[in-house]
Design a protein around this motif. Structure first.
Motif, PDB file in Angstrom:
ATOM      1  N   GLY A  20       0.811  -1.214   0.000  1.00  0.00           N
ATOM      2  CA  GLY A  20       0.000   0.000   0.000  1.00  0.00           C
ATOM      3  C   GLY A  20       0.842   1.260   0.000  1.00  0.00           C
ATOM      4  N   ASP A  21       1.895   1.286   0.831  1.00  0.00           N
ATOM      5  CA  ASP A  21       2.719   2.499   0.845  1.00  0.00           C
ATOM      6  C   ASP A  21       3.629   2.578  -0.369  1.00  0.00           C
ATOM      7  N   ALA A  22       3.980   1.419  -0.940  1.00  0.00           N
ATOM      8  CA  ALA A  22       4.708   1.456  -2.207  1.00  0.00           C
ATOM      9  C   ALA A  22       3.859   2.147  -3.270  1.00  0.00           C
ATOM     10  N   LEU A  59      -4.326  16.263  -7.617  1.00  0.00           N
ATOM     11  CA  LEU A  59      -3.589  15.068  -7.199  1.00  0.00           C
ATOM     12  C   LEU A  59      -3.531  14.987  -5.674  1.00  0.00           C
ATOM     13  N   GLY A  60      -3.244  16.111  -5.019  1.00  0.00           N
ATOM     14  CA  GLY A  60      -3.161  16.122  -3.567  1.00  0.00           C
ATOM     15  C   GLY A  60      -4.480  15.777  -2.898  1.00  0.00           C
ATOM     16  N   LEU A  61      -5.589  16.264  -3.462  1.00  0.00           N
ATOM     17  CA  LEU A  61      -6.907  15.984  -2.895  1.00  0.00           C
ATOM     18  C   LEU A  61      -7.230  14.496  -2.968  1.00  0.00           C
ATOM     19  N   VAL A  62      -7.028  13.899  -4.144  1.00  0.00           N
ATOM     20  CA  VAL A  62      -7.336  12.477  -4.303  1.00  0.00           C
ATOM     21  C   VAL A  62      -6.372  11.627  -3.479  1.00  0.00           C
ATOM     22  N   TYR A  63      -5.113  12.057  -3.414  1.00  0.00           N
ATOM     23  CA  TYR A  63      -4.139  11.330  -2.590  1.00  0.00           C
ATOM     24  C   TYR A  63      -4.594  11.287  -1.133  1.00  0.00           C
ATOM     25  N   SER A  64      -5.143  12.383  -0.634  1.00  0.00           N
ATOM     26  CA  SER A  64      -5.632  12.417   0.749  1.00  0.00           C
ATOM     27  C   SER A  64      -6.734  11.383   0.968  1.00  0.00           C
ATOM     28  N   LEU A  65      -7.610  11.219  -0.026  1.00  0.00           N
ATOM     29  CA  LEU A  65      -8.730  10.291   0.110  1.00  0.00           C
ATOM     30  C   LEU A  65      -8.299   8.830   0.059  1.00  0.00           C
ATOM     31  N   VAL A  66      -7.065   8.580  -0.344  1.00  0.00           N
ATOM     32  CA  VAL A  66      -6.514   7.226  -0.325  1.00  0.00           C
ATOM     33  C   VAL A  66      -5.535   7.058   0.837  1.00  0.00           C
ATOM     34  N   ASN A  67      -4.691   8.055   1.060  1.00  0.00           N
ATOM     35  CA  ASN A  67      -3.635   7.923   2.057  1.00  0.00           C
ATOM     36  C   ASN A  67      -4.156   7.995   3.487  1.00  0.00           C
ATOM     37  N   GLY A 102       8.194  -0.533   2.156  1.00  0.00           N
ATOM     38  CA  GLY A 102       7.472  -0.219   0.924  1.00  0.00           C
ATOM     39  C   GLY A 102       7.851   1.147   0.380  1.00  0.00           C
ATOM     40  N   THR A 103       7.983   2.121   1.286  1.00  0.00           N
ATOM     41  CA  THR A 103       8.389   3.470   0.881  1.00  0.00           C
ATOM     42  C   THR A 103       9.791   3.469   0.278  1.00  0.00           C
ATOM     43  N   ALA A 144       1.325  -0.202 -12.179  1.00  0.00           N
ATOM     44  CA  ALA A 144       1.877  -0.888 -11.008  1.00  0.00           C
ATOM     45  C   ALA A 144       1.174  -0.449  -9.730  1.00  0.00           C
ATOM     46  N   GLY A 145       0.891   0.851  -9.614  1.00  0.00           N
ATOM     47  CA  GLY A 145       0.239   1.372  -8.417  1.00  0.00           C
ATOM     48  C   GLY A 145      -1.143   0.788  -8.206  1.00  0.00           C
ATOM     49  N   VAL A 146      -1.916   0.680  -9.263  1.00  0.00           N
ATOM     50  CA  VAL A 146      -3.264   0.117  -9.150  1.00  0.00           C
ATOM     51  C   VAL A 146      -3.195  -1.330  -8.663  1.00  0.00           C
ATOM     52  N   LEU A 147      -2.277  -2.111  -9.210  1.00  0.00           N
ATOM     53  CA  LEU A 147      -2.133  -3.512  -8.804  1.00  0.00           C
ATOM     54  C   LEU A 147      -1.730  -3.623  -7.323  1.00  0.00           C
ATOM     55  N   LEU A 148      -0.858  -2.745  -6.877  1.00  0.00           N
ATOM     56  CA  LEU A 148      -0.430  -2.764  -5.477  1.00  0.00           C
ATOM     57  C   LEU A 148      -1.588  -2.421  -4.539  1.00  0.00           C
ATOM     58  N   TYR A 149      -2.411  -1.441  -4.918  1.00  0.00           N
ATOM     59  CA  TYR A 149      -3.569  -1.090  -4.093  1.00  0.00           C
ATOM     60  C   TYR A 149      -4.560  -2.250  -4.013  1.00  0.00           C
ATOM     61  N   LEU A 150      -4.748  -2.965  -5.104  1.00  0.00           N
ATOM     62  CA  LEU A 150      -5.655  -4.107  -5.087  1.00  0.00           C
ATOM     63  C   LEU A 150      -5.139  -5.215  -4.176  1.00  0.00           C
TER      64      LEU A 150
END
Length: 467
Positions: free
Chosen positions: A23-25, A126-134, A161-162, A201-207
């Motif tokens: 997730g953090d990756a 980008l920052g707004l959507v990132y907040s809704l995930v992070n 991961g980071t 890659a990011g989408v796959l990691l979130y899944l």
């Protein structure tokens, strides 16, 4: 949705730790890509001046900080069949990754004066959507376990991961910076392909995170009102101290990360040094992470935080004092700063989870979303101030975009901004954290009393039902 006491006691296993790291990756394919390379992109590709870019960072990242608070309230008021936090990974992954691509596509979408406006727009959204995930991601740790060692291990996997992502970013992007120096159009085309691959890659990691995450800590109130959230925050002194100290520390960390590419390319005269500097400053987590649970057991999170912070002060001073003609000296400084960042950042996440328990102990209400949002608010302020400080620092020194060589004043200020300024910020953070009130024994007592209160309430409810 409710969680049983039995599930609460279940130990975490490898899939949960790996999923949390994934997730953090995924987060950092967007977040670290901007913190490490967006300033170089804006100055050398889009053509935005260092001063204008510094103002942009300050404005947008402060906006991001307030977006975190909004996201925290959304999280606390959410409960679905998937849980409180997991749905955000499922539905936010694709929009976030596509916005990351758009942020590094400014010249392809606009020209001239509109490019700066589009930079504000793409980075802001980008920052707004990132907040809704992070915010849901960061809040998840306190709902996965209440065991200090497991929380320390989760924080370690998060930092792994980071670090893995940051090293990958450096290995992939640094050669592009060197190859396309003086060729902004070529750099733009290369970054478009790169961010597109990162998006998939990011989408796959979130899944993977969605599939493996387990929310198992019992909560009395599934949906938390604004009034309850504010009442919890007002009485949470450990959170206030942690936020203030973290703000100072993160100002230093993000200053160093933002100017690191300039230090490698212009001071050390080789853009490929970005890879080595990133390995030293970010990859140190691989050496530090295995010892974090032991640090927590032996000296506690508070003393560990202070000790790692002092190492960072020394490292920052070495970076600035080290002569470019003898690269091994500043490289040692980056290694020390990397150890500091790895240790403090890892303990920071575990400490934040502890402040959730403190708030519940004081008020009877768990507010993971709002608590993490307030903590993340200070992280975003740190990113804002650190990124702006880096941009202003190279601007004061007289940095010239796409120049074959920088003036001596610019090189001096890049070195100061990479080392001495982060050391000063971190030193302030250490002094502030001396006031942190929670010890490991206090935490254990709080959790025991909270569980006893919940058990008594459950027994009372059962008796009333029986009669």
């Amino acid at each position: 949705m409710s969680f049983t006491v039995e599930a609460e006691a279940a130990s975490l296993r490898a899939p949960q730790y790996l999923g949390y790291a994934a997730g953090d990756a995924a987060n950092n394919l967007a977040f670290s890509m901007t913190s490490m390379f967006l300033l170089v992109y804006y100055t050398d590709v889009v053509g935005i001046s260092a001063a204008a870019a510094g103002t942009l960072f300050l404005v947008i990242r402060i906006w991001d900080a307030f977006a975190d608070v909004v996201a925290g309230r959304v999280v606390d008021s959410t409960m679905t069949r998937f849980g409180k936090f997991r749905p955000f990974f499922l539905f936010g992954a694709v929009p976030l990754m596509l916005l990351s691509v758009a942020t590094f596509s400014v010249p392809a979408l606009a020209e001239g004066g509109t490019a700066l406006l589009l930079a504000y727009l793409t980075y802001g959204v980008l920052g707004l959507v990132y907040s809704l995930v992070n915010i849901p991601y960061g809040s998840l740790a306190s709902a996965m376990s209440q065991v200090p060692e497991e929380r320390g291990r989760l924080a370690s996997f998060r930092m792994i991961g980071t670090a893995t992502t940051m090293i990958v970013l450096a290995v992939v992007v640094a050669p592009q910076i060197k190859r396309f120096q003086g060729d902004p159009e070529g750099f733009q085309q290369s970054l478009l392909v790169t961010t597109g691959i990162f998006a998939v890659a990011g989408v796959l990691l979130y899944l993977f995170l969605f599939r493996t995450a387990r929310e198992q800590v019992h909560r009395e109130v599934p949906k938390v009102s604004l009034r309850q959230s504010l009442a919890t925050l007002r009485r949470n002194r450990p959170l206030v101290v942690l936020c203030l100290s973290s703000l100072a520390f993160l100002c230093g960390m993000f200053t160093m990360q933002t100017v690191q590419a300039y230090y490698a390319r212009d001071v050390l005269q080789n853009a490929n040094y970005i890879i080595l500097l990133t390995i030293l400053s970010s990859g140190a987590i691989f050496a530090v992470a295995p010892f974090i649970p032991r640090v927590v057991r032996s000296i506690g999170k508070k003393r560990g935080f202070i000790g790692f912070g002092l190492v960072g002060v020394v490292g920052g001073a070495v970076i600035t004092a080290g002569p470019a003609s003898l690269p091994v000296v500043p490289l040692v400084g980056f290694a020390l700063l990397g150890v500091s960042v790895a240790g403090v950042n890892t303990l920071m996440w575990a400490l934040e989870a502890d402040t959730v328990e403190y708030g519940e102990w004081r008020t009877g209400v768990r507010t993971e979303g709002t608590t993490y949002a307030v903590f993340s608010f200070t992280r975003k302020l740190g990113q804002a101030i650190g990124g702006a400080a880096a941009a202003y620092g190279i601007g004061v020194g007289g940095y010239v975009a796409n120049a074959p060589a920088q003036p001596d004043s610019a090189l001096t200020w890049i070195a100061v901004t990479a080392g001495l300024l982060p050391a000063a910020f971190i030193g302030i953070g250490v002094l502030l954290f001396l006031r942190y009130p929670l010890t490991e024994q206090t935490f254990a007592t709080m959790v025991e009393e909270t569980r006893a209160r919940q058990a008594a309430a459950a027994d009372g409810s059962g008796e009333r039902t029986a009669t």
